[in-house]
Write a protein that holds these residues in place. Structure first.
Motif, short mmCIF file in Angstrom:
data_model
loop_
_atom_site.label_atom_id
_atom_site.label_comp_id
_atom_site.label_asym_id
_atom_site.label_seq_id
_atom_site.Cartn_x
_atom_site.Cartn_y
_atom_site.Cartn_z
N GLY A 69 0.81 -1.21 0.00
CA GLY A 69 0.00 0.00 0.00
C GLY A 69 0.84 1.26 0.00
N ALA A 70 1.91 1.27 0.80
CA ALA A 70 2.80 2.44 0.83
C ALA A 70 3.49 2.63 -0.51
N ALA A 71 3.94 1.53 -1.12
CA ALA A 71 4.60 1.62 -2.42
C ALA A 71 3.63 2.12 -3.49
N LEU A 125 9.00 -1.85 -2.02
CA LEU A 125 8.84 -0.56 -1.33
C LEU A 125 10.16 0.19 -1.29
N ARG A 126 11.23 -0.51 -1.05
CA ARG A 126 12.54 0.15 -1.00
C ARG A 126 12.88 0.76 -2.36
N PHE A 148 10.25 6.38 2.44
CA PHE A 148 11.65 5.94 2.48
C PHE A 148 12.01 5.40 3.87
N LYS A 149 11.57 6.09 4.91
CA LYS A 149 11.84 5.63 6.28
C LYS A 149 11.08 4.34 6.57
N ARG A 150 9.84 4.25 6.10
CA ARG A 150 9.07 3.03 6.32
C ARG A 150 9.75 1.84 5.65
N ALA A 151 10.29 2.03 4.46
CA ALA A 151 10.96 0.94 3.76
C ALA A 151 12.21 0.49 4.51
#
Length: 484
Positions: free
Chosen positions: A306-308, A395-396, A421-424
């Motif tokens: 979802g974040a990606a 995601l990264r 970026f921090k979440r990844a």
């Protein structure tokens, strides 16, 4: 297998997406992480009351919605889009499944309803930052990951109530009404500073009957965050100390816990008398942790997808507007190729996550008693770890390209691209790294049945391994010899 989602599943996604779109923008996220609990408590209560988010995968008999890991993964995908700071993963994917799988009927009836309705939050406490190993995602959880021996990790000892006879050697005997005390420390505990229910993995039995068991600690009854409460001793010598740690990803708050003779309750009390669900069996604990790991991996992977997805969508919108050399940079073929590669990787990760969630629930949902977290639930070997590796890697890559393609503004720490970026970066530290997830998936799937020796070509004479790193190089022939 029917891969199409039901109307109820689509409704869960639509309702949650609309609510988070209104209540959880980048500015709201940055404000919520700076509160003492690390998330918006009012929004969390609304998600719990209106959507039953923490109880999605819990049976209706315990005030849950009665769905399964698939619905939980769909909800996590939407919370990942908003990078929502919440105790959802810690409560719904870690603490509640273990209580459901191993807890006695009294423990389930007492704890699961408030966890399902959001009145309480919970988390899993594993010493030494070995959460991924405890959940059998990066290695087998049959070793001393909980801190073997007499020192290190978290130790549990049985104590008898006042006036009762102690068991042999300091209260290791059963005793009538005997309790437990925990001593040790654990770091990097997800939402550990605010969770009211702690499921603590502790080592007990000494060297003779060494095993790792799970214990329940009601943090609100022992002490408050950042304060030590004395317990039949001088203040500061006994109690629970919880300190919120500084984390790169503030949307996933973590804490350091110090337990000093903290009263605890064995998860699955009465198991030794045949009343519980196997809480006193180390093998049952390992199986329950592995089953919980499959669901937690699917949920975390869904959040990563979802974040990606959101990061990629915002990057595409940006390159359509940003101009260079008199034209939008999105019109350049090199930029289009980079975005197309990210899109393909994202879709592959999404498919892997959906399959992992379906596998963790054994293809069933809504069963009132046989929850997917039960002690006999088993997912397809290696699927959860592989899906998580794919999602984290995607995601990264998406977050890195988002920072790059946003140009100079993307490199500023305050820009919203850095939320992803921090979440990844931190999610891979939480349940990774990626290469160990893939190695564990290969091991569980039996890709290398001969072990490391077969892979390296160093096995017994005549043994044929499926894959060998050292291959014979054929003799080179000249073009004249090749034409003969």
């Amino acid at each position: 297998m029917d891969a199409a989602f039901t109307e109820e599943q689509h409704e869960i996604r639509r309702t949650l997406r609309e609510l988070l779109h209104k209540r959880c923008g980048p500015d709201e996220v940055k404000a919520a992480v700076r509160t003492p609990p690390g998330y918006d408590e009012q929004l969390w209560r609304q998600l719990a009351a209106q959507l039953g988010l923490p109880g999605l995968a819990l049976p209706a008999v315990y005030a849950g919605v009665g769905c399964g890991p698939t619905e939980l993964a769909l909800a996590c995908e939407e919370t990942g889009r908003a990078v929502l700071p919440s105790p959802l993963i810690a409560t719904a994917a870690l603490a509640a499944p273990l209580i459901l799988a191993l807890g006695s009927e009294r423990q389930r009836a007492e704890l699961l309803p408030p966890l399902a309705t959001g009145e309480l939050t919970g988390t899993l406490v594993v010493p030494g930052g070995r959460l991924a190993t405890a959940l059998a995602l990066t290695g087998a959880n049959d070793g001393d990951w909980a801190g073997g021996g007499r020192a290190g990790g978290i130790q549990a000892r049985r104590v008898a109530p006042q006036g009762a006879a102690s068991g042999p050697k300091g209260g290791e005997g059963p005793g009538v009404g005997a309790g437990w005390r925990l001593y040790g420390e654990a770091g990097q505990v997800l939402n550990g500073h605010s969770a009211q229910v702690l499921v603590v993995a502790a080592h007990t039995g000494g060297f003779a009957r060494s095993r790792t068991l799970l214990f329940l600690v009601r943090a609100d009854a022992v002490g408050r965050t950042g304060a030590q409460v004395g317990d039949d001793g001088p203040a500061g010598l006994r109690g629970l100390l919880r300190t919120r740690q500084t984390a790169l990803d503030e949307t996933r708050p973590q804490a350091r816990l110090e337990l000093r003779d903290v009263p605890a309750e064995l998860l699955g009390e009465g198991a030794e008398e045949g009343e519980g669900a196997g809480g006193a069996d180390g093998a049952a604990v390992a199986r329950a942790l592995a089953a919980t790991g499959a669901v937690a991996a699917a949920a975390l992977a869904a959040e990563a997808v979802g974040a990606a997805d959101t990061a990629l969508a915002r990057t595409v919108a940006h390159v359509r507007q940003r101009e260079q050399f008199g034209r939008p940079i999105g019109s350049f073929q090199a930029v289009q190729h980079r975005l197309a590669d990210l899109y393909v990787s994202l879709q592959a990760a999404r498919s892997a996550v959906y399959y992992a969630a379906w596998s963790a629930g054994r293809g069933r949902s809504g069963e009132p008693t046989a929850a997917p977290y039960g002690p006999h639930a088993t997912a397809e070997p290696g699927v959860a770890a592989l899906a998580l590796a794919q999602a984290l890697e995607t995601l990264r890559a998406v977050a890195a390209e988002a920072v790059q393609l946003h140009g100079g503004i993307g490199f500023t720490w305050e820009h919203e691209a850095h939320l992803y970026f921090k979440r990844a970066a931190c999610d891979e530290l939480l349940l990774g790294p990626v290469h160990r997830l893939r190695a564990r998936a290969a091991e569980e799937a039996g890709l290398f049945p001969g072990g490391a020796d077969a892979v390296d070509g160093g096995g017994p004479a005549g043994a044929a391994g499926p894959v060998r790193r050292r291959r014979a190089v054929p003799e080179r022939r000249s073009m004249r010899d090749a034409g003969r």
